[in-house]
Enzyme design. Structure first.
Site, PDB file in Angstrom:
ATOM      1  N   GLU A  90      48.996   2.809  18.346  1.00 53.70           N
ATOM      2  CA  GLU A  90      48.452   1.498  17.991  1.00 53.70           C
ATOM      3  C   GLU A  90      47.455   1.610  16.856  1.00 53.70           C
ATOM      4  OE1 GLU A  90      45.553  -1.735  17.839  1.00 53.70           O
ATOM      5  OE2 GLU A  90      45.155   0.353  18.396  1.00 53.70           O
ATOM      6  N   GLU A  91      46.675   2.693  16.843  1.00 55.92           N
ATOM      7  CA  GLU A  91      45.532   2.765  15.942  1.00 55.92           C
ATOM      8  C   GLU A  91      45.912   2.824  14.465  1.00 55.92           C
ATOM      9  OE1 GLU A  91      42.729   2.044  16.661  1.00 55.92           O
ATOM     10  OE2 GLU A  91      42.209   2.636  18.690  1.00 55.92           O
ATOM     11  N   ASP A  96      43.303  -4.462  25.237  1.00 56.16           N
ATOM     12  CA  ASP A  96      42.803  -3.625  24.146  1.00 56.16           C
ATOM     13  C   ASP A  96      41.505  -4.194  23.583  1.00 56.16           C
ATOM     14  OD1 ASP A  96      42.606  -1.649  22.248  1.00 56.16           O
ATOM     15  OD2 ASP A  96      44.029  -2.554  20.859  1.00 56.16           O
ATOM     16  N   HIS A 115      35.774   3.135  17.688  1.00 60.55           N
ATOM     17  CA  HIS A 115      36.149   4.031  16.586  1.00 60.55           C
ATOM     18  C   HIS A 115      35.011   4.969  16.177  1.00 60.55           C
ATOM     19  CE1 HIS A 115      39.600   1.193  15.024  1.00 60.55           C
ATOM     20  NE2 HIS A 115      39.713   1.498  16.302  1.00 60.55           N
TER      21      HIS A 115
END
Length: 479
Positions: free
Chosen positions: A334-335, A362, A434
Site C-alpha cells: 500500500e505504501e 488504515d 511514516h
C-alpha cells in the site's frame, strides 16, 4: 426444555446463553449475537499479541524486504491456526532500499569559519541517489507548485525545498485527513515537478505533527529518467532554513544513496471464514501488511492488519459462521504502489457482483467512534441495530460518505462495491505516521480492543444483512 420456556428469561437472553456454549447456530443480526461479538472482542488481547508479533518480531516491512516476506508467513500461519482457508495471492512489488542520508549547511551569511550545521532528513520512497560523495547546491524555497513553476529559471541546479506546513489545529479538530492531504500531495508531485525543471535535488517539509525534529518519509511520483534525490526534512530544520535564507543565500551538501532495485515477488495474504447459505458472496475486512522502514509500522498499518485478523479470532471463539464469507486480506505494498489492491481487483473484476462490501482500516489505532461507509442514503436506516450494539463502547456513530476513499479497496469502490472503514480519532496519528516513532508502545491495547469490536461487529452485520446493500453512488470505469 419445557420448563426453560416457562421461566422469566426472554428469548433474547436465552439465545445469548445458548450461544455462549455453542448450542445453536447464530441467529444473524439479532441484538444478543451482536452484543456477544462486541463483548468478546473487548475481553480479548489476541489482536494486540499479534500486533506485538508483527512489530517486535518482524519489525519494518517495506515491500520487497525480508521483513515483508517474514510478515506474510507470520500472518498466514496465524490465520491457518484459527482454521481459516488461507491463500497467498502473488504480487509483484517495488523494491526500494534506503541508503546513507545526511545533509549539512555549508555556506550562509554570518557563518563562522569552520562551522557547518547538520540538517535532519530522510529519503523519500522512490528517491534517486546523489553521487557517493554527495552534492553541494544552493537551496531554493517555494511554498506552492505555482511558485515552483514561476521560479523555473532558479530551479535548475538548485536543491528545491517545498515548504507546506501541516495544519495540526485542523487535525486536532477531527480533520486529520484534510490536514495531511495537501502536504502529501506536494510530497508526491513536488519532487517530480522539480526534476522536470532541472533541480539537483528536492526536499519537502515533513508531513505530520509533533515537531520533535523527526522526519516523516513517504512516496513520491518520481520516475525513471528523472529520478533526482528527494528527502523529507524536519519542521525545525525548515524553519532554520527560512531564517537563514532571510539573511542571504544558503548552500547545502546533501548525500542520499538509495537504490531502486528490480520488482520483487510478494503476496497478499487472504484468509476466508466461510459463510453458510450465501458463501459465494464476500465481505472483505482488511489492512495493509507493508510498512515504511523507519519504524515498525504499529499504527500504519499494524493495527489495521491485527484488527482484521481479530475478526476471525472473535468469531471462531464464539463458534459463529455468517451467511456470507468474511474474507480477511492483509494487503501488500500500500505504501509505495498499492500493487496488492490492484492485483486483487484485476483477479476479481469479473466477480465484483459477489463482493457485498469491503472494509479497510488504515487510519491508525486511535479511539474508534464508529464507522464510515459509502452506502447510498436509503441504506443508512438499516444500520441502526449495529449502531445500537456498538453504543455501549462509545462506537455507535455512522457517517455516510459518497466515497470512503481507502487506498487498497478504492478500485473496487470505483467499480461500485460499498466500502467501509472505522471512524477513529486520528488527531495524534500524524505525529508517528511514516516516522521512526511508529512503534508498539504508541498503540493503546484498550483502543485496539474497541477497534476489533467495531471491525468484527461491522463484518458480521454486513455478512448477514437481509437487504441488498446496492452499489455505491459514484461509479466509474477506472481500475
Amino acid at each position: 426444555m419445557k420448563s426453560v420456556f416457562k421461566s422469566p428469561l426472554s428469548l433474547t437472553v436465552l439465545a445469548s446463553c445458548l450461544l455462549s456454549v455453542g448450542a445453536i447456530a447464530a441467529p444473524a443480526n439479532d441484538p444478543a449475537t451482536l452484543a456477544q461479538i462486541r463483548d468478546s472482542a473487548m475481553k480479548s488481547d489476541w489482536a494486540y499479541e499479534r500486533l506485538a508479533d508483527l512489530t517486535d518480531l518482524v519489525g519494518p516491512r517495506l515491500s520487497g524486504s525480508a521483513g515483508a516476506a517474514a510478515a506474510v508467513e507470520q500472518v498466514a500461519a496465524a490465520m491457518r491456526k484459527l482454521g481459516a482457508k488461507v491463500t497467498l495471492q502473488p504480487v509483484k512489488v517495488p523494491h526500494w532500499v534506503r541508503g546513507a542520508e545526511t545533509a549539512e549547511l555549508v555556506d550562509y551569511n554570518g557563518r563562522p569559519a569552520g562551522i557547518t550545521q547538520k540538517i535532519v532528513l530522510t529519503a523519500l520512497g522512490g528517491s534517486g541517489a546523489t553521487p557517493a560523495a554527495g552534492l553541494t547546491a544552493p537551496v531554493l524555497v517555494v511554498r506552492s507548485l505555482d511558485e515552483l513553476k514561476a521560479k523555473a529559471a532558479q530551479v535548475k541546479g538548485s536543491i528545491v525545498l517545498v515548504d507546506v506546513p501541516f495544519d495540526q489545529e485542523l487535525a486536532d479538530r477531527g480533520h486529520a485527513g484534510a490536514a495531511y492531504g495537501p502536504g502529501a500531495g506536494f510530497r508526491y508531485v513536488g519532487p517530480k515537478m522539480a526534476a522536470e525543471l532541472g533541480a539537483a535535488a528536492a526536499l519537502v517539509r515533513s508531513v505530520g505533527g509533533a515537531n520533535f525534529r523527526i522526519p516523516h518519509t513517504g512516496v513520491t511520483g518520481l520516475v525513471d529518467g528523472a529520478r533526482i534525490p528527494a528527502a523529507a526534512i524536519t519542521t525545525e530544520d525548515v524553519l532554520l532554513l527560512d531564517r537563514l535564507l532571510a539573511r542571504g543565500p544558503v548552500k547545502m551538501h546533501l548525500t542520499l544513496t538509495p537504490q531502486n532495485l528490480p520488482d520483487a515477488d510478494s503476496f497478499n495474504v487472504i484468509a476466508d471464514w466461510p459463510g453458510s447459505d450465501k458463501a459465494d458472496e464476500v465481505v472483505i475486512v482488511s489492512g495493509h501488511l507493508d510498512s515504511w522502514d523507519l519504524g515498525t509500522g504499529a499504527h500504519d498499518d499494524g493495527t489495521g492488519v491485527a484488527g482484521a485478523m481479530g475478526v476471525i479470532e472473535t468469531l471462531k471463539k464464539l463458534n459463529l459462521h455468517p451467511r456470507r464469507t468474511i474474507r480477511v486480506i492483509a494487503w501488500m505494498n500500500e505504501e509505495n504502489g498499492t500493487r496488492g489492491g490492484k492485483a486483487y481487483f484485476d483477479a476479481n473484476k469479473d466477480k465484483l457482483d459477489k463482493h457485498f462490501a469491503a472494509i479497510e482500516s488504515d487510519s491508525g489505532g486511535g479511539r474508534p467512534f464508529g464507522f464510515i461507509g459509502s452506502v447510498t442514503p436509503p441504506m443508512v436506516k438499516y444500520f441502526a441495530p449495529l449502531k445500537d450494539a456498538l453504543a455501549p463502547i462509545g462506537a455507535g456513530q455512522f457517517e455516510r460518505h459518497d466515497i470512503a476513499g481507502a487506498a487498497d479497496t478504492s478500485p473496487m469502490e470505483r467499480a461500485g462495491v460499498p466500502v467501509f472503514e472505522p471512524m477513529v480519532d486520528s488527531s495524534a496519528y500524524f505525529n508517528y505516521h511514516h516516522t521512526p516513532a511508529d512503534t508498539l508502545d504508541k498503540v493503546s491495547p484498550l483502543e485496539l480492543k474497541r477497534h476489533v469490536a467495531v471491525m468484527t461487529s461491522l463484518s458480521w452485520f454486513l455478512a448477514n444483512m437481509e437487504q441488498p446493500i446496492g452499489r455505491t453512488a459514484h461509479q466509474d470505469s477506472e481500475d
